[in-house]
Write a protein that holds these residues in place. Structure first.
Motif, PDB file in Angstrom:
ATOM      1  N   PRO A   1      82.743 -90.341 105.477  1.00  0.00           N
ATOM      2  CA  PRO A   1      82.484 -89.671 103.773  1.00  0.00           C
ATOM      3  C   PRO A   1      80.910 -89.313 104.269  1.00  0.00           C
ATOM      4  N   ASN A   2      80.316 -88.501 103.842  1.00  0.00           N
ATOM      5  CA  ASN A   2      78.857 -88.348 103.425  1.00  0.00           C
ATOM      6  C   ASN A   2      78.236 -89.651 102.588  1.00  0.00           C
ATOM      7  N   ALA A   3      77.239 -89.305 102.048  1.00  0.00           N
ATOM      8  CA  ALA A   3      76.056 -90.121 100.878  1.00  0.00           C
ATOM      9  C   ALA A   3      76.867 -88.890  99.750  1.00  0.00           C
ATOM     10  N   GLN A   4      77.203 -87.566 100.585  1.00  0.00           N
ATOM     11  CA  GLN A   4      77.340 -86.411  99.389  1.00  0.00           C
ATOM     12  C   GLN A   4      78.548 -86.368  98.272  1.00  0.00           C
ATOM     13  N   SER A   5      79.245 -86.778  98.763  1.00  0.00           N
ATOM     14  CA  SER A   5      80.792 -86.820  98.432  1.00  0.00           C
ATOM     15  C   SER A   5      81.694 -88.386  98.154  1.00  0.00           C
ATOM     16  N   ARG A   6      80.621 -89.535  98.461  1.00  0.00           N
ATOM     17  CA  ARG A   6      80.453 -90.859  98.001  1.00  0.00           C
ATOM     18  C   ARG A   6      79.749 -90.281  96.512  1.00  0.00           C
ATOM     19  N   GLY A   7      78.855 -90.238  96.191  1.00  0.00           N
ATOM     20  CA  GLY A   7      77.765 -89.628  95.279  1.00  0.00           C
ATOM     21  C   GLY A   7      78.823 -89.137  93.965  1.00  0.00           C
ATOM     22  N   ARG A   8      79.444 -88.282  94.846  1.00  0.00           N
ATOM     23  CA  ARG A   8      80.916 -87.585  93.296  1.00  0.00           C
ATOM     24  C   ARG A   8      81.891 -88.911  92.927  1.00  0.00           C
ATOM     25  N   ALA A   9      82.613 -89.635  93.457  1.00  0.00           N
ATOM     26  CA  ALA A   9      83.650 -90.296  93.236  1.00  0.00           C
ATOM     27  C   ALA A   9      83.439 -90.656  92.155  1.00  0.00           C
ATOM     28  N   TRP A  10      82.743 -91.315  91.901  1.00  0.00           N
ATOM     29  CA  TRP A  10      81.802 -92.512  90.823  1.00  0.00           C
ATOM     30  C   TRP A  10      83.121 -92.148  89.510  1.00  0.00           C
ATOM     31  N   PRO A  11      82.261 -90.477  88.859  1.00  0.00           N
ATOM     32  CA  PRO A  11      83.073 -90.036  87.384  1.00  0.00           C
ATOM     33  C   PRO A  11      84.444 -90.677  87.765  1.00  0.00           C
ATOM     34  N   PHE A  12      85.603 -89.884  88.952  1.00  0.00           N
ATOM     35  CA  PHE A  12      86.326 -90.352  89.152  1.00  0.00           C
ATOM     36  C   PHE A  12      86.923 -92.031  89.218  1.00  0.00           C
TER      37      PHE A  12
END
Length: 164
Positions: free
Chosen positions: A2-13
């Motif tokens: 996973p790239n940094a951008q996809s990791r940044g979207r996971a925290w709300p979930f």
């Protein structure tokens, strides 16, 4: 990977998952607590609290009447019906007949399972009713006795032993 951008979207979930887990566990605790047969809430508690003065006045009337009530509870075998017997006497100890009697019957360990029964006049101040009483232990009987224009109340706790 996973790239940094996809990791940044996971925290709300992740936060939503933690909140949902908390809600689910609280719901499970509510179901567990409300399904306990030993837990009971006094019915109409607020109405009884408001009517406290009336209850105290009834206690004074009970004393003035001088009536006495002695209850006995005979359990049935497991799964069968038992018997509530009551002896009612006036202030002189004479049998009191012709009364209308309602009783609330409950086992202390299962106070949510309240039974309301009407007792039948058997004569000579003796009254009976059939009750589901197949559990040994401490039982509470709350009586309301009416005869003519007079009203008498009583509470009695009875230790019941298993039938032999």
């Amino acid at each position: 990977m996973p790239n940094a951008q996809s990791r940044g979207r996971a925290w709300p979930f992740a936060i939503a998952g933690i909140l949902l887990a908390g809600i689910a566990s609280n719901a499970a605790f509510v179901v567990l607590a409300s399904s306990d047969p030993a837990a009971a809430v006094e019915p109409d508690y607020y109405r009884k609290a408001v009517a406290w003065d009336e209850e105290m006045a009834q206690e004074k009337r009970n004393i003035a009447l001088g009536w006495s009530a002695h209850a006995a509870l005979y359990p049935g075998a497991q799964g069968t019906v038992g018997r509530l017997e009551l002896t009612l006497a006036d202030s002189l100890g004479q049998p009191l007949t012709g009364a209308t009697i309602q009783a609330l019957v409950m086992h202390n360990a299962r106070a949510a399972a309240v039974q309301t029964v009407a007792l039948r006049d058997e004569g000579a101040g003796h009254y009976t009713a059939r009750v589901r009483a197949d559990r040994p232990g401490l039982w509470e009987i709350r009586l309301s006795v009416e005869r003519d224009t007079q009203r008498f109340t009583a509470r009695e706790r009875i230790q019941v032993v298993p039938p032999t």
